[in-house]
Scaffold this active site. Sequence first.
Site, PDB file in Angstrom:
ATOM      1  N   GLU A 146       0.795  -1.225   0.000  1.00  0.00           N
ATOM      2  CA  GLU A 146       0.000   0.000   0.000  1.00  0.00           C
ATOM      3  C   GLU A 146       0.833   1.283   0.000  1.00  0.00           C
ATOM      4  O   GLU A 146       0.800   2.069   0.946  1.00  0.00           O
ATOM      5  CB  GLU A 146      -0.992  -0.006   1.168  1.00  0.00           C
ATOM      6  CG  GLU A 146      -2.011  -1.118   1.038  1.00  0.00           C
ATOM      7  CD  GLU A 146      -3.274  -0.946   1.880  1.00  0.00           C
ATOM      8  OE1 GLU A 146      -3.338   0.019   2.677  1.00  0.00           O
ATOM      9  OE2 GLU A 146      -4.191  -1.765   1.726  1.00  0.00           O
ATOM     10  N   GLU A 194     -37.094 -29.307 -23.354  1.00  0.00           N
ATOM     11  CA  GLU A 194     -36.453 -29.464 -24.648  1.00  0.00           C
ATOM     12  C   GLU A 194     -36.891 -28.378 -25.626  1.00  0.00           C
ATOM     13  O   GLU A 194     -36.397 -28.316 -26.758  1.00  0.00           O
ATOM     14  CB  GLU A 194     -36.765 -30.849 -25.224  1.00  0.00           C
ATOM     15  CG  GLU A 194     -36.130 -31.982 -24.424  1.00  0.00           C
ATOM     16  CD  GLU A 194     -36.311 -33.337 -25.091  1.00  0.00           C
ATOM     17  OE1 GLU A 194     -36.814 -33.355 -26.246  1.00  0.00           O
ATOM     18  OE2 GLU A 194     -35.958 -34.357 -24.476  1.00  0.00           O
TER      19      GLU A 194
END
Length: 466
Positions: free
Chosen positions: A136, A395
Amino acid sequence: MNVIAANVAKAGFNCVRLSYATYMFTRYANNTVRDIFDSYDIPEIVTAIEKHNPSVLNMTHLQAYEAVVDALGEHGVMVLIDNHLSLPDWCCANNDQNGFFGDRHFNTTEWIQGLAFVARHFKGKPNVFAMDLRNELRGSRQNWNVWYRYVSEGAKTIHEINPDLLIIVSGLSFDNDLSYLKTRPLDLNIANKIVYESHVYSFSGDTGRWHVQPTNWVCNATIQLFIQQSGFLLSGKNPAPLFVSEFGYNMEGGNFADDRYWPCIVSYFTSVDLEWSLWAFQGSYYFRQGNVGPGETYGVMDSDWKDYRDPNFTQKIQLLQRMIQDPNSKASKSHILFHPSTGYCAHVSDKEVVMGDCKSNSLWSFEGDGSPIRLMNSAMCLKAVGEGLPPSLSEDCLSGQSSWKAVSMSGLHLASFAKDGELLCLEKDSNSTKIVTKKCICIGDDDPSCLDDPLNQWFRLVPTNV
């Protein structure tokens, strides 16, 4: 120490980012652990260490640090050695004089000496695979020209001493910003050893926005900012390895921002199979900011180090811990239907779609917006039936009810049209493991007043070839 190392491995972690302060090894290398605790006048901590880890008290800093590295190695856990700061303290603040090259507690010569010492001492240690240059970088001194100079010097120092190590490089603004690399790449003749790191939390930016803007908006803004500042490294003409070395959430729950940030960021991480380390594992601290024994609300373990602080932690992290995309795989691409706020993945069970663990989830094919979500190796696809009803496995994959698309700014609402033409989104049923379809929550891009909670409707089709 051995129990903790075992618990790290048991929790599914293969690596620990183990921090140190430069002064530990450049100024106080010969001080013992007992010396330091005595200097802080906290005898209760000395008593606890005498009970649980008596051999550590008379070790030097270096010996104690190495003992932890070795304990992790015995349980198959790798170590990334992290130079967190110079002056041992709680990290981080813009004005702590620990943040950028030339600060009062960031003497560049001493920093290089510390890197060289660590690289040399741990050379040949089989489970030490990487060092990061500094955690950092921040503060008023931040400057890209200075960054290039010292990052290059630090990386070369480590590589010359220990060429087996990966070298982790952070950007500016608390590890949030690597954007300068778009126009000026880091020109180092160190092949296949440089990895860039980034940090991202709910408070990276404006925490308050999670309360006052639609969650889909904030999630999108969070991901886009991350991509602009560091995620861009994953793609383009010159992609580079990127490692998010810190992210996490308040594991005690009830943190409004974290509870929304976590599924948002996890959905993105899984979609690109990003590498990461979590802040944090520890349940508590010996001494932090003047307090003895405080708990770590972001810690995986509770304050007693016995149980997980978040009882749902292992499920939330499960898909993140898997390899999702394998560059060497010859398998065809498929998708995992992932619910990021719970960490569950979709399964087909007795012709119903339900949520379960992500170790044995069903796989789906999806060709993009407007396509059916098909069950792999099957003629079946998801079909919207109606409000509050589970989607069927059908389907009939050419109808509008079987056509799905992402419909919100977050990209995390999967919607289709019911038979009556109403747009419905997938939603995890709040009372069961079933998936149902319901009216979409807050999907309008132009409605800033919609603050309803959409998390149960957040799903991601995560691409995989594993």
